[in-house]
Design a protein around this motif. Structure first.
Motif, PDB file in Angstrom:
ATOM      1  N   ASP A 136      -6.217 -10.225 -28.085  1.00 59.46           N
ATOM      2  CA  ASP A 136      -5.188  -9.248 -27.739  1.00 59.46           C
ATOM      3  C   ASP A 136      -4.510  -9.562 -26.415  1.00 59.46           C
ATOM      4  O   ASP A 136      -3.508  -8.925 -26.070  1.00 59.46           O
ATOM      5  CB  ASP A 136      -5.806  -7.846 -27.662  1.00 59.46           C
ATOM      6  CG  ASP A 136      -6.946  -7.764 -26.656  1.00 59.46           C
ATOM      7  OD1 ASP A 136      -7.736  -8.735 -26.585  1.00 59.46           O
ATOM      8  OD2 ASP A 136      -7.037  -6.754 -25.936  1.00 59.46           O
ATOM      9  N   LEU A 137      -5.034 -10.542 -25.665  1.00 62.84           N
ATOM     10  CA  LEU A 137      -4.483 -10.901 -24.367  1.00 62.84           C
ATOM     11  C   LEU A 137      -3.715 -12.213 -24.452  1.00 62.84           C
ATOM     12  O   LEU A 137      -4.048 -13.095 -25.261  1.00 62.84           O
ATOM     13  CB  LEU A 137      -5.585 -11.025 -23.312  1.00 62.84           C
ATOM     14  CG  LEU A 137      -6.413  -9.780 -23.004  1.00 62.84           C
ATOM     15  CD1 LEU A 137      -7.461 -10.096 -21.948  1.00 62.84           C
ATOM     16  CD2 LEU A 137      -5.516  -8.635 -22.548  1.00 62.84           C
ATOM     17  N   ILE A 138      -2.712 -12.349 -23.590  1.00 65.30           N
ATOM     18  CA  ILE A 138      -2.011 -13.627 -23.430  1.00 65.30           C
ATOM     19  C   ILE A 138      -2.843 -14.470 -22.476  1.00 65.30           C
ATOM     20  O   ILE A 138      -2.987 -14.129 -21.299  1.00 65.30           O
ATOM     21  CB  ILE A 138      -0.594 -13.420 -22.880  1.00 65.30           C
ATOM     22  CG1 ILE A 138       0.234 -12.582 -23.868  1.00 65.30           C
ATOM     23  CG2 ILE A 138       0.097 -14.772 -22.648  1.00 65.30           C
ATOM     24  CD1 ILE A 138       1.628 -12.266 -23.379  1.00 65.30           C
ATOM     25  N   GLY A 139      -3.395 -15.545 -22.992  1.00 70.35           N
ATOM     26  CA  GLY A 139      -4.335 -16.335 -22.197  1.00 70.35           C
ATOM     27  C   GLY A 139      -3.673 -17.274 -21.210  1.00 70.35           C
ATOM     28  O   GLY A 139      -3.722 -17.097 -20.007  1.00 70.35           O
ATOM     29  N   GLY A 140      -3.027 -18.304 -21.757  1.00 74.26           N
ATOM     30  CA  GLY A 140      -2.457 -19.323 -20.874  1.00 74.26           C
ATOM     31  C   GLY A 140      -3.546 -20.079 -20.145  1.00 74.26           C
ATOM     32  O   GLY A 140      -4.599 -20.378 -20.711  1.00 74.26           O
ATOM     33  N   ARG A 141      -3.329 -20.347 -18.889  1.00 71.24           N
ATOM     34  CA  ARG A 141      -4.296 -21.146 -18.127  1.00 71.24           C
ATOM     35  C   ARG A 141      -5.538 -20.345 -17.759  1.00 71.24           C
ATOM     36  O   ARG A 141      -6.642 -20.836 -17.892  1.00 71.24           O
ATOM     37  CB  ARG A 141      -3.625 -21.709 -16.874  1.00 71.24           C
ATOM     38  CG  ARG A 141      -2.508 -22.683 -17.247  1.00 71.24           C
ATOM     39  CD  ARG A 141      -2.021 -23.499 -16.088  1.00 71.24           C
ATOM     40  NE  ARG A 141      -1.123 -24.557 -16.550  1.00 71.24           N
ATOM     41  CZ  ARG A 141      -0.509 -25.413 -15.750  1.00 71.24           C
ATOM     42  NH1 ARG A 141      -0.665 -25.331 -14.431  1.00 71.24           N
ATOM     43  NH2 ARG A 141       0.277 -26.349 -16.263  1.00 71.24           N
ATOM     44  N   CYS A 142      -5.393 -19.146 -17.285  1.00 65.38           N
ATOM     45  CA  CYS A 142      -6.517 -18.244 -17.033  1.00 65.38           C
ATOM     46  C   CYS A 142      -7.733 -18.997 -16.485  1.00 65.38           C
ATOM     47  O   CYS A 142      -8.684 -19.314 -17.212  1.00 65.38           O
ATOM     48  CB  CYS A 142      -6.889 -17.503 -18.309  1.00 65.38           C
ATOM     49  SG  CYS A 142      -8.044 -16.146 -18.049  1.00 65.38           S
ATOM     50  N   HIS A 143      -7.710 -19.310 -15.228  1.00 65.57           N
ATOM     51  CA  HIS A 143      -8.717 -20.179 -14.605  1.00 65.57           C
ATOM     52  C   HIS A 143     -10.141 -19.631 -14.709  1.00 65.57           C
ATOM     53  O   HIS A 143     -11.108 -20.393 -14.604  1.00 65.57           O
ATOM     54  CB  HIS A 143      -8.361 -20.395 -13.139  1.00 65.57           C
ATOM     55  CG  HIS A 143      -7.087 -21.169 -12.942  1.00 65.57           C
ATOM     56  ND1 HIS A 143      -7.065 -22.537 -12.790  1.00 65.57           N
ATOM     57  CD2 HIS A 143      -5.791 -20.758 -12.900  1.00 65.57           C
ATOM     58  CE1 HIS A 143      -5.802 -22.952 -12.650  1.00 65.57           C
ATOM     59  NE2 HIS A 143      -5.016 -21.884 -12.712  1.00 65.57           N
ATOM     60  N   VAL A 144     -10.304 -18.331 -14.914  1.00 67.41           N
ATOM     61  CA  VAL A 144     -11.654 -17.763 -14.906  1.00 67.41           C
ATOM     62  C   VAL A 144     -12.337 -17.877 -16.260  1.00 67.41           C
ATOM     63  O   VAL A 144     -13.530 -17.591 -16.380  1.00 67.41           O
ATOM     64  CB  VAL A 144     -11.602 -16.277 -14.484  1.00 67.41           C
ATOM     65  CG1 VAL A 144     -11.089 -16.158 -13.064  1.00 67.41           C
ATOM     66  CG2 VAL A 144     -10.725 -15.469 -15.437  1.00 67.41           C
ATOM     67  N   ALA A 145     -11.612 -18.280 -17.303  1.00 61.75           N
ATOM     68  CA  ALA A 145     -12.208 -18.387 -18.640  1.00 61.75           C
ATOM     69  C   ALA A 145     -13.208 -19.538 -18.673  1.00 61.75           C
ATOM     70  O   ALA A 145     -12.923 -20.651 -18.202  1.00 61.75           O
ATOM     71  CB  ALA A 145     -11.122 -18.590 -19.688  1.00 61.75           C
ATOM     72  N   THR A 146     -14.381 -19.278 -19.235  1.00 60.07           N
ATOM     73  CA  THR A 146     -15.445 -20.287 -19.324  1.00 60.07           C
ATOM     74  C   THR A 146     -15.903 -20.440 -20.761  1.00 60.07           C
ATOM     75  O   THR A 146     -15.581 -19.622 -21.637  1.00 60.07           O
ATOM     76  CB  THR A 146     -16.643 -19.884 -18.449  1.00 60.07           C
ATOM     77  OG1 THR A 146     -17.129 -18.600 -18.892  1.00 60.07           O
ATOM     78  CG2 THR A 146     -16.237 -19.788 -16.983  1.00 60.07           C
ATOM     79  N   LEU A 147     -16.696 -21.473 -21.008  1.00 57.13           N
ATOM     80  CA  LEU A 147     -17.238 -21.696 -22.346  1.00 57.13           C
ATOM     81  C   LEU A 147     -18.258 -20.612 -22.685  1.00 57.13           C
ATOM     82  O   LEU A 147     -19.057 -20.201 -21.834  1.00 57.13           O
ATOM     83  CB  LEU A 147     -17.899 -23.073 -22.436  1.00 57.13           C
ATOM     84  CG  LEU A 147     -16.994 -24.306 -22.373  1.00 57.13           C
ATOM     85  CD1 LEU A 147     -17.844 -25.574 -22.458  1.00 57.13           C
ATOM     86  CD2 LEU A 147     -15.953 -24.296 -23.491  1.00 57.13           C
ATOM     87  N   THR A 148     -18.234 -20.182 -23.919  1.00 62.41           N
ATOM     88  CA  THR A 148     -19.253 -19.253 -24.403  1.00 62.41           C
ATOM     89  C   THR A 148     -20.501 -20.056 -24.775  1.00 62.41           C
ATOM     90  O   THR A 148     -20.457 -21.295 -24.858  1.00 62.41           O
ATOM     91  CB  THR A 148     -18.736 -18.500 -25.637  1.00 62.41           C
ATOM     92  OG1 THR A 148     -18.494 -19.446 -26.689  1.00 62.41           O
ATOM     93  CG2 THR A 148     -17.439 -17.754 -25.305  1.00 62.41           C
ATOM     94  N   PRO A 149     -21.639 -19.380 -24.996  1.00 57.38           N
ATOM     95  CA  PRO A 149     -22.821 -20.125 -25.474  1.00 57.38           C
ATOM     96  C   PRO A 149     -22.539 -20.946 -26.724  1.00 57.38           C
ATOM     97  O   PRO A 149     -23.052 -22.063 -26.875  1.00 57.38           O
ATOM     98  CB  PRO A 149     -23.838 -19.001 -25.740  1.00 57.38           C
ATOM     99  CG  PRO A 149     -23.461 -17.926 -24.772  1.00 57.38           C
ATOM    100  CD  PRO A 149     -21.957 -17.980 -24.708  1.00 57.38           C
ATOM    101  N   ASN A 150     -21.712 -20.409 -27.624  1.00 57.97           N
ATOM    102  CA  ASN A 150     -21.355 -21.172 -28.823  1.00 57.97           C
ATOM    103  C   ASN A 150     -20.519 -22.399 -28.459  1.00 57.97           C
ATOM    104  O   ASN A 150     -20.666 -23.463 -29.059  1.00 57.97           O
ATOM    105  CB  ASN A 150     -20.585 -20.281 -29.793  1.00 57.97           C
ATOM    106  CG  ASN A 150     -20.284 -20.982 -31.103  1.00 57.97           C
ATOM    107  OD1 ASN A 150     -21.155 -21.619 -31.700  1.00 57.97           O
ATOM    108  ND2 ASN A 150     -19.039 -20.890 -31.556  1.00 57.97           N
ATOM    109  N   GLY A 151     -19.629 -22.251 -27.460  1.00 54.96           N
ATOM    110  CA  GLY A 151     -18.833 -23.382 -27.010  1.00 54.96           C
ATOM    111  C   GLY A 151     -19.693 -24.484 -26.423  1.00 54.96           C
ATOM    112  O   GLY A 151     -19.410 -25.676 -26.610  1.00 54.96           O
ATOM    113  N   LYS A 152     -20.760 -24.122 -25.724  1.00 60.77           N
ATOM    114  CA  LYS A 152     -21.667 -25.126 -25.160  1.00 60.77           C
ATOM    115  C   LYS A 152     -22.435 -25.843 -26.262  1.00 60.77           C
ATOM    116  O   LYS A 152     -22.692 -27.051 -26.171  1.00 60.77           O
ATOM    117  CB  LYS A 152     -22.620 -24.453 -24.179  1.00 60.77           C
ATOM    118  CG  LYS A 152     -21.926 -23.875 -22.946  1.00 60.77           C
ATOM    119  CD  LYS A 152     -22.904 -23.157 -22.039  1.00 60.77           C
ATOM    120  CE  LYS A 152     -22.176 -22.555 -20.833  1.00 60.77           C
ATOM    121  NZ  LYS A 152     -23.097 -21.812 -19.935  1.00 60.77           N
TER     122      LYS A 152
END
Length: 385
Positions: A117-133
């Motif tokens: 629901d959010l416009i992400g873009g670069r969003c420096h604070v976004a990190t990998l989720t456990p699934n992403g790792k």
């Protein structure tokens, strides 16, 4: 009567011939003047400097830009703007059969994927989720099973891409400190819209405006699709041109070093006919010798400082040449924009291309065929989860 008529005919023929000669002379003079004017015009054109067109942020990739290989010239003064290095010859022509593979890897699942629901873009604070790792570890295992060995690795400076790169490189025994960050492969910037709810921004009026202005629409303080395509294509071509420059410089250094060594051995062979040059075993590079000395086809030397940041590359003889393999950890939208640039279609077509989380897209380059898409959106490693 007969003699007078023949005389009159001869006089008329002589007059006609004289007129034809005069016409030929006039035509010759006119042609010479035209040639002189043409030469003068060409000279003036060659002497003048071209108009320097401004570089706007929304300029297309084919708009006048400084070439990364320097500005080619046609004639003494006419500059040719070549942003895609189309006109520039390959810097390293020692082996035109060399093939370079570039693995474009989209980062794994991150926090933004859980907030559509959010416009992400670069969003420096976004990190990998456990699934992403877990996706990153599965990708590393899969690449190891395929025998992939990166000679250099580049990463977007955003945390989710950098974490993906570090996680994969650790499993592949690639030094973390050699992972190089590049803003050119960062996520598309949505400027002032980042972090805002989509429903607040994407009203019917805004969506209509975006559709009319694509691919050059950009959010306030953000980027357009065309700008992302341009920086990605320029980064990609910079990899090959930088690699070629590095190989050429190392080859020249090797040839020079070999010539000095060969001169020394010739000078000392008078007293020591059986003297042979010992080769060091600490080499990271092996290049073919072009002097025709078959007894010393390879020159070995150490390489400590890599100013081009292209990693460690092994160059062997053509029969056993190891193709450079470069890993690039980026984001799905920039990879899509890059593909539209490679395929020569509008960046608007990005919505027709699927690039999923942690997917692998492989591009291959040779001086004969240019860039080719070898693999697209490969997620075979996710079967390991």
């Amino acid at each position: 009567m007969g003699s007078s008529q023949s005389t009159q005919i001869l006089n008329e023929e002589a007059e006609s011939e004289g007129e034809e000669e005069e016409e030929e002379d006039v035509n010759g003079v006119l042609n010479n003047r035209r040639t002189e004017l043409d030469n003068l015009l060409v000279k003036k054109v060659l002497e003048q400097e071209p108009e320097m067109l401004p570089c706007h942020a929304s300029a297309s990739p084919l708009s006048p830009q400084l070439s990364s290989l320097g500005t080619p010239r046609i004639g003494p003064s006419i500059k040719v703007w070549d942003p895609y290095n189309v006109l520039a010859p390959p810097l390293f022509s020692h082996d035109r059969s060399a093939v370079t593979q570039v693995y474009f890897i989209s980062h794994g699942e991150c926090d933004l994927n859980l907030r559509p629901d959010l416009i992400g873009g670069r969003c420096h604070v976004a990190t990998l989720t456990p699934n992403g790792k877990r996706q990153a570890r599965a990708l590393a295992v899969f690449l190891n099973s395929e025998g992939v060995r990166f000679t250099s690795v580049f990463s977007s400076p955003l945390d989710r891409a950098r974490s993906m790169a570090v996680s994969v490189c650790q499993e592949m025994n690639f030094p973390e400190e050699h992972v190089q960050s590049s803003d050119a492969i960062a996520e598309m910037s949505f400027g002032d819209w980042e972090g805002i709810h989509r429903s607040e921004i994407y009203t019917p009026e805004t969506l209509s405006l975006i559709e009319r202005c694509q691919p050059d629409f950009s959010a306030p303080s953000g980027e357009s699709l065309r700008q992302v395509e341009f920086r990605m294509v320029r980064f990609l071509n910079g990899l090959v041109s930088g690699l070629s420059e590095k190989l050429r410089s190392e080859h020249l250094s090797s040839t020079t070093h070999h010539n000095h060594s060969r001169g020394f051995s010739l000078a000392t062979s008078i007293h020591r006919p059986s003297l042979t040059r010992k080769k060091s075993g600490k080499s990271r590079f092996q290049v073919m010798n072009t002097t025709g000395d078959h007894e010393s086809n390879e020159e070995i030397f150490n390489h400590h400082n890599d100013e081009q940041h292209l990693g460690h590359i092994n160059i062997k003889s053509p029969s056993s040449q190891h193709s450079p393999c470069i890993g690039v950890f980026s984001h799905s939208l920039p990879i899509k924009c890059l593909l539209t640039g490679i395929l020569g279609c509008s960046p608007v077509m990005t919505h027709k291309i699927c690039v999923e989380d942690s997917s692998v897209t492989v591009l291959q380059h040779s001086w004969k065929t240019g860039w080719q898409v070898k693999r697209l959106n490969d997620t075979a490693h996710l079967r390991l989860l």
